[in-house]
Scaffold this motif. Sequence first.
Motif, PDB file in Angstrom:
ATOM      1  N   VAL A 364       0.853  -1.196   0.000  1.00 47.18           N
ATOM      2  CA  VAL A 364       0.000   0.000   0.000  1.00 47.18           C
ATOM      3  C   VAL A 364       0.888   1.246   0.000  1.00 47.18           C
ATOM      4  O   VAL A 364       1.725   1.432   0.887  1.00 47.18           O
ATOM      5  CB  VAL A 364      -0.933   0.022   1.221  1.00 47.18           C
ATOM      6  N   ILE A 365       0.709   2.087  -1.000  1.00 45.58           N
ATOM      7  CA  ILE A 365       1.555   3.282  -1.126  1.00 45.58           C
ATOM      8  C   ILE A 365       0.773   4.577  -0.947  1.00 45.58           C
ATOM      9  O   ILE A 365       1.363   5.647  -0.822  1.00 45.58           O
ATOM     10  CB  ILE A 365       2.266   3.306  -2.491  1.00 45.58           C
ATOM     11  N   LEU A 366      -0.578   4.491  -0.932  1.00 46.61           N
ATOM     12  CA  LEU A 366      -1.388   5.708  -0.770  1.00 46.61           C
ATOM     13  C   LEU A 366      -2.766   5.341  -0.244  1.00 46.61           C
ATOM     14  O   LEU A 366      -3.352   4.329  -0.646  1.00 46.61           O
ATOM     15  CB  LEU A 366      -1.529   6.446  -2.109  1.00 46.61           C
ATOM     16  N   PHE A 367      -3.260   6.176   0.649  1.00 51.06           N
ATOM     17  CA  PHE A 367      -4.610   6.045   1.200  1.00 51.06           C
ATOM     18  C   PHE A 367      -5.380   7.292   0.803  1.00 51.06           C
ATOM     19  O   PHE A 367      -4.958   8.415   1.098  1.00 51.06           O
ATOM     20  CB  PHE A 367      -4.518   5.908   2.724  1.00 51.06           C
ATOM     21  N   ILE A 368      -6.512   7.138   0.117  1.00 47.27           N
ATOM     22  CA  ILE A 368      -7.393   8.265  -0.204  1.00 47.27           C
ATOM     23  C   ILE A 368      -8.559   8.185   0.763  1.00 47.27           C
ATOM     24  O   ILE A 368      -9.315   7.210   0.766  1.00 47.27           O
ATOM     25  CB  ILE A 368      -7.884   8.211  -1.658  1.00 47.27           C
ATOM     26  N   SER A 369      -8.715   9.221   1.593  1.00 45.04           N
ATOM     27  CA  SER A 369      -9.629   9.146   2.735  1.00 45.04           C
ATOM     28  C   SER A 369     -10.410  10.436   2.885  1.00 45.04           C
ATOM     29  O   SER A 369     -10.034  11.484   2.360  1.00 45.04           O
ATOM     30  CB  SER A 369      -8.799   8.868   4.006  1.00 45.04           C
ATOM     31  N   HIS A 370     -11.506  10.356   3.673  1.00 52.99           N
ATOM     32  CA  HIS A 370     -12.292  11.549   4.000  1.00 52.99           C
ATOM     33  C   HIS A 370     -11.715  12.289   5.202  1.00 52.99           C
ATOM     34  O   HIS A 370     -12.156  13.387   5.524  1.00 52.99           O
ATOM     35  CB  HIS A 370     -13.740  11.163   4.286  1.00 52.99           C
ATOM     36  N   GLY A 371     -10.765  11.680   5.894  1.00 54.50           N
ATOM     37  CA  GLY A 371     -10.107  12.363   7.003  1.00 54.50           C
ATOM     38  C   GLY A 371     -10.713  12.091   8.361  1.00 54.50           C
ATOM     39  O   GLY A 371     -10.489  12.870   9.300  1.00 54.50           O
ATOM     40  N   GLY A 372     -11.491  11.010   8.516  1.00 54.25           N
ATOM     41  CA  GLY A 372     -11.981  10.648   9.840  1.00 54.25           C
ATOM     42  C   GLY A 372     -10.824  10.249  10.746  1.00 54.25           C
ATOM     43  O   GLY A 372      -9.779   9.793  10.275  1.00 54.25           O
ATOM     44  N   LEU A 373     -11.018  10.423  12.058  1.00 62.50           N
ATOM     45  CA  LEU A 373      -9.915  10.181  12.983  1.00 62.50           C
ATOM     46  C   LEU A 373      -9.441   8.736  12.996  1.00 62.50           C
ATOM     47  O   LEU A 373      -8.238   8.470  13.102  1.00 62.50           O
ATOM     48  CB  LEU A 373     -10.320  10.588  14.409  1.00 62.50           C
ATOM     49  N   PHE A 374     -10.364   7.777  12.901  1.00 64.34           N
ATOM     50  CA  PHE A 374      -9.964   6.380  13.001  1.00 64.34           C
ATOM     51  C   PHE A 374      -9.061   5.986  11.833  1.00 64.34           C
ATOM     52  O   PHE A 374      -8.004   5.381  12.018  1.00 64.34           O
ATOM     53  CB  PHE A 374     -11.193   5.479  13.076  1.00 64.34           C
ATOM     54  N   GLY A 375      -9.458   6.322  10.621  1.00 65.88           N
ATOM     55  CA  GLY A 375      -8.621   6.042   9.460  1.00 65.88           C
ATOM     56  C   GLY A 375      -7.333   6.838   9.478  1.00 65.88           C
ATOM     57  O   GLY A 375      -6.281   6.354   9.049  1.00 65.88           O
ATOM     58  N   THR A 376      -7.413   8.067   9.977  1.00 65.59           N
ATOM     59  CA  THR A 376      -6.217   8.902  10.075  1.00 65.59           C
ATOM     60  C   THR A 376      -5.168   8.248  10.968  1.00 65.59           C
ATOM     61  O   THR A 376      -3.984   8.169  10.613  1.00 65.59           O
ATOM     62  CB  THR A 376      -6.581  10.294  10.637  1.00 65.59           C
ATOM     63  N   TYR A 377      -5.600   7.759  12.127  1.00 67.46           N
ATOM     64  CA  TYR A 377      -4.644   7.116  13.035  1.00 67.46           C
ATOM     65  C   TYR A 377      -4.141   5.789  12.477  1.00 67.46           C
ATOM     66  O   TYR A 377      -2.978   5.420  12.696  1.00 67.46           O
ATOM     67  CB  TYR A 377      -5.285   6.913  14.406  1.00 67.46           C
ATOM     68  N   GLU A 378      -4.981   5.069  11.755  1.00 69.92           N
ATOM     69  CA  GLU A 378      -4.526   3.819  11.151  1.00 69.92           C
ATOM     70  C   GLU A 378      -3.460   4.074  10.097  1.00 69.92           C
ATOM     71  O   GLU A 378      -2.455   3.352  10.012  1.00 69.92           O
ATOM     72  CB  GLU A 378      -5.720   3.071  10.544  1.00 69.92           C
ATOM     73  N   SER A 379      -3.649   5.125   9.298  1.00 71.37           N
ATOM     74  CA  SER A 379      -2.639   5.446   8.284  1.00 71.37           C
ATOM     75  C   SER A 379      -1.344   5.923   8.938  1.00 71.37           C
ATOM     76  O   SER A 379      -0.246   5.597   8.467  1.00 71.37           O
ATOM     77  CB  SER A 379      -3.174   6.510   7.320  1.00 71.37           C
TER      78      SER A 379
END
Length: 522
Positions: A364-379
Motif C-alpha cells: 500500500v503506497i497511498l490512502f485516499i480518505s475523508h479524514g476521519g480520525l480512526f482512518g487517520t490514526y490507522e494510516s
Amino acid sequence: MKSKASFALLLIYTVCLSVVGCGRVLFLIPFPGSSHWLMFKHFIRELTDRGHEVTAVTSYKFGEPIDNYTEVLIDPSYPILEKFPISAVYSSQDYQNDFKNLFLYWRLGLETSRYALENSNVQQFIRRKDDHYDLIVAEQFFQESWLMFAHKFDAPIITISTIGYSDYMDRAMGLLTPWSFVPHMLLDYDDQMSFYQRAYNTLLSMVDYIGRELHYLPEQNKLAEEIFSRFAEHRGPLPTVQSLEKSISAMLVNSHPTLAKPRPSMVGIINIAGAHIKPPKPLPQDLQQFMDEAEHGVIYFSLGAYLQSSLMPMEKRSIILSVFAKLKQRVIWKFESEDLTDVPDNVLIRKWAPQNDILAHKNVILFISHGGLFGTYESMHHGVPTLVIPFFADQPRNAARGVRSGYARKLGFKDISEESLFNNIQEMIQNGEYSKRAKEISVVFRDRLTNAMNESIYWMEYVMRNKGAKHLKSNAVNLSVIQYLLLDVVGLALLVTVLLGVILRVCCSSRKQDFRHKRKQN
C-alpha cells in the motif's frame, strides 16, 4: 490446546478477581454512528476478555459471539441518514460554516439523546431496580443527559471522546482552555495563530461556551429530569447535568501529539489514539492475491462508514474511475453497492474492506480518505501517506494537520476534476517525501510507554478499584471563571489601590488646606 486455553482463561479470571474483582461495566453509546460503535467494540471485547461483565446500551448488535456481554438495543435506531442525508453532505456548503456546525452538533446531540432515552428497550432498562454497576463508560459526544445513569446506579463514570479534544472537556476536568494557542475543535488552526485567527478562535470559543452554558446544557438537563425524575424518591433529588459533568472521573481522548499540537492537560485526561488498532489479520485470499501481485503498489480508497461512495454524484464517480484507469497502480475502492459500471481492470470494488489489515500491507503506497480520525490514526500507525478529501466536522481539521505534518495532501470534493485528482495522486506517489514523512510519523506514533488499549483498560480498572478515584479530581471544577482567573483577587487589589489613592489624596488635600490656613494666620 483446549486445556491450555482453558487454563489461560482461568488465569486471567483469577488475576482479574484479585485486582479489581471483575467488575460490572455499563457502556452508554446512544449515538448511531457506526464508526463510533466500531471503536467501542474493541473496548467491550477487551473488558470481557479480562473477565468483566459488560452491558451496553447501543444502536448496534455486537455481531459475533461474545461472553459476559449483554446488550440493550436502541431499536429502531435514530434515522440519522434521513435526518442528515449524505447527499446533502456532498452538495451543500452549510457544513463549511463553523457556527452552523456547532449548532448542528447541539441539535444532533439533543435529538439523538431524547430519541434513545424514549426508546422502549431503554425505558425498560431505566425502570430496573435490581441492577448495579461498578463503572459506567459513556461516549463523550453531546449526550450529557445520559450522565444521569451515573446517579441512578450510584457508579463512577468515565467518558471516551471519539472526536478528540474540546474546550468543554477541559472545563469538566478543572481546566480552562487557553484560546491564545489552543484552537477550537472545529478549526484547522495550529498553535501558532495570527491575530485574526486568535480573534476568530476567541469568538467561536466564546459563542460555544456561552451557548453551551445558557442553552445547550440546560436543555440536556431538562431532558434528564423528564426521563429520570421518577427515580428521585429512590436515589434522592436529581443532580444537574452540569454537576454530573464535573464528577466524571477520567476522560479517554482519541488524540495524540503527532496529529494535535500539545496543549495544557489535567490528571485524568488521557490520550488513547490508536486504541482501536489491532495487529493485522490475514486478508481474504482474493484480496491478498490482488495486493501481493501489485507490481507498482496499491492505492486504498474509502470514505468511511457514514460517507458512502455509492451516494456521491455520478459526475464525480465517473471522474474518479477515469483517473484510476490511467494509473499503473492497483486500486481497492470501498464502494457500498453493486451498480458501479465500467470498472477498470486495475480497480477492485468491495462493499466492505478490512481497512486496518489493508493499510498494514507492504504494497500500500497511498490512502485516499475523508479524514476521519480512526482512518487517520490507522494510516499514521502503518506509515501510509494520505490524500484527504474532507467534508465536515473534524475532517477539515484532521486534513490540515496532516498537511502540516508533511504526510498528507488535501483536495476539496467540489474541486475534484480529472486533472486535479490525477495530479495529486501522481505527486504523492512520485514525491518520496510523503512516504518518508509518513514512516517517520509511524515511528513516533508507535513509540509509547504502553499500548493505548492497555492504558485505557488500566484507567477503567483504576477508577473501579478506587471507587471513582476522587483524589484525581481538581477542585478547580468548583471554581467560577472569576475565581479561576483570580479576577476577584485582582478586583479587590484594584479596589484597595483605588481606596488608598483616594485616602492619600484626601489626606494630602487636608494637609494642604491646614498649611494654607496656618500661613494665613501667620
